[in-house]
Write an enzyme that holds these catalytic residues in place. Structure first.
Site, PDB file in Angstrom:
ATOM      1  CB  SER A 143       7.567  -1.765  -4.644  1.00 42.45           C
ATOM      2  OG  SER A 143       8.452  -1.285  -3.653  1.00 42.45           O
ATOM      3  CE1 TYR A 156       9.737   2.381  -8.328  1.00 41.20           C
ATOM      4  CE2 TYR A 156       9.242   2.278  -5.976  1.00 41.20           C
ATOM      5  CZ  TYR A 156       9.684   1.667  -7.139  1.00 41.20           C
ATOM      6  OH  TYR A 156      10.056   0.337  -7.100  1.00 41.20           O
TER       7      TYR A 156
END
Ligand SMILES: NC(=O)c1ccc[n+]([C@@H]2O[C@H](COP(=O)([O-])OP(=O)(O)OC[C@H]3O[C@@H](n4cnc5c(N)ncnc54)[C@H](O)[C@@H]3O)[C@@H](O)[C@H]2O)c1
Length: 257
Positions: A143, A156
């Site tokens: 990401s 995360y």
């Protein structure tokens, strides 16, 4: 009748997170390009999914369950008769609240599924490829949060940072076996599970300000990079990251444009 040969003709591929927005687009793109694909995800979303054509086999696998990962990866490789490309896409989405309130339970869940689940599946894939002896491709889905943080997402973000370095470490250790390992770093991608958040005025405004292309991306934008990384042409690329973020990470103070 078309005699066009797909870019991934007869390649044997496994994709996790296959019932999600990005994973599904990757499975469909791989199948369209001629690959045979084992699509892995949790049993429930997988049971709701349908796939075009006859090149896709669904196989449940919980990335929080070590025993299930070993069994499912073994079964997938046996089904395909080998493994040419593995895509680690399955993950829990962000949203664990402020760091001060982050619980041990949530920390363990996010690191467990998003980082340890990626490690365990990649290791099983690498072992299968090494045993075959003709190399392979491992593609992780990180990401922009592998490099940049955002509010209320510590677990995360930490897991995605780990995926970035895990990918480089795998590239280093597996180069000699011809197993090429690269990460795709998506920016904001509008997937069904995002439930229209990119249309909410506040987030839509932030995307307009902070993303050079002024919009969220589509799952197919990520699938295009995943096809490239699995095809023979990408044969001198390992330990790299392809960032597909509409220019988000190229810019600071986008609101000043
Ligand atoms: N959509 C975005 O904006 C975006 C941005 C950057 C990175 N990513 C990454 O892209 C990947 C795909 O995300 P997406 O946007 O398609 O989200 P998604 O929620 O649509 O897909 C994620 C999939 O992972 C599966 N999953 C979750 N927990 C699991 C578990 N324990 N075992 C097996 N499967 C499990 C879910 O069932 C789901 O199908 C993820 O790694 C995500 O972190 C997404």
């Amino acid at each position: 009748m078309s005699s066009a040969v797909g870019r991934l003709e007869d390649k044997r591929c496994v994709v996790t997170g296959a019932a999600g927005g990005i994973g599904r687009a990757i499975v469909e793109a791989y199948a369209r390009e001629g690959a045979r694909v084992v699509a892995m995800d949790l049993a429930e979303p997988l049971a709701r999914a349908t796939w075009p054509g006859d090149r896709v086999t669904a196989l449940p696998c919980d990335l929080a369950d070590r025993g299930m990962i070993e069994r499912a990866m073994g079964e997938a490789v046996a089904l395909l008769g080998g493994l040419d490309a593995f895509v680690a896409c399955g993950a829990l989405k962000w949203g664990t609240g402020s760091f001060l309130d982050l619980t041990d339970h949530d920390w363990d869940r996010y690191i467990g599924v998003n980082l340890t689940g990626t490690f365990l599946t990649c290791r099983a894939a690498a072992r299968a490829m090494a045993a075959q002896g003709n190399g392979g491709r491992i593609i992780t889905i990180g990401s922009v949060n592998s490099f940049m943080s955002e509010p209320n997402a510590a677990a995360y973000v930490a897991a995605k940072g780990g995926v970035a370095m895990l990918t480089r470490a795998m590239a280093v250790d597996l180069g000699r076996q011809g197993i090429l390992c690269n990460m795709i770093a998506p920016g904001p991608i509008d997937v069904p599970n995002a439930k229209g958040i990119y249309e909410e005025p506040k987030l839509a405004g932030e995307v307009r300000d902070e993303v050079a292309l002024e919009r969220a991306g589509n799952p197919e934008d990520i699938a295009a990079a995943a096809v490239f990384l699995a095809e023979d042409g990408a044969g001198y690329m390992t330990g790299s990251t392809i960032t597909v973020d509409g220019g988000l990470s190229a810019m600071i103070f986008g609101g000043m444009r």
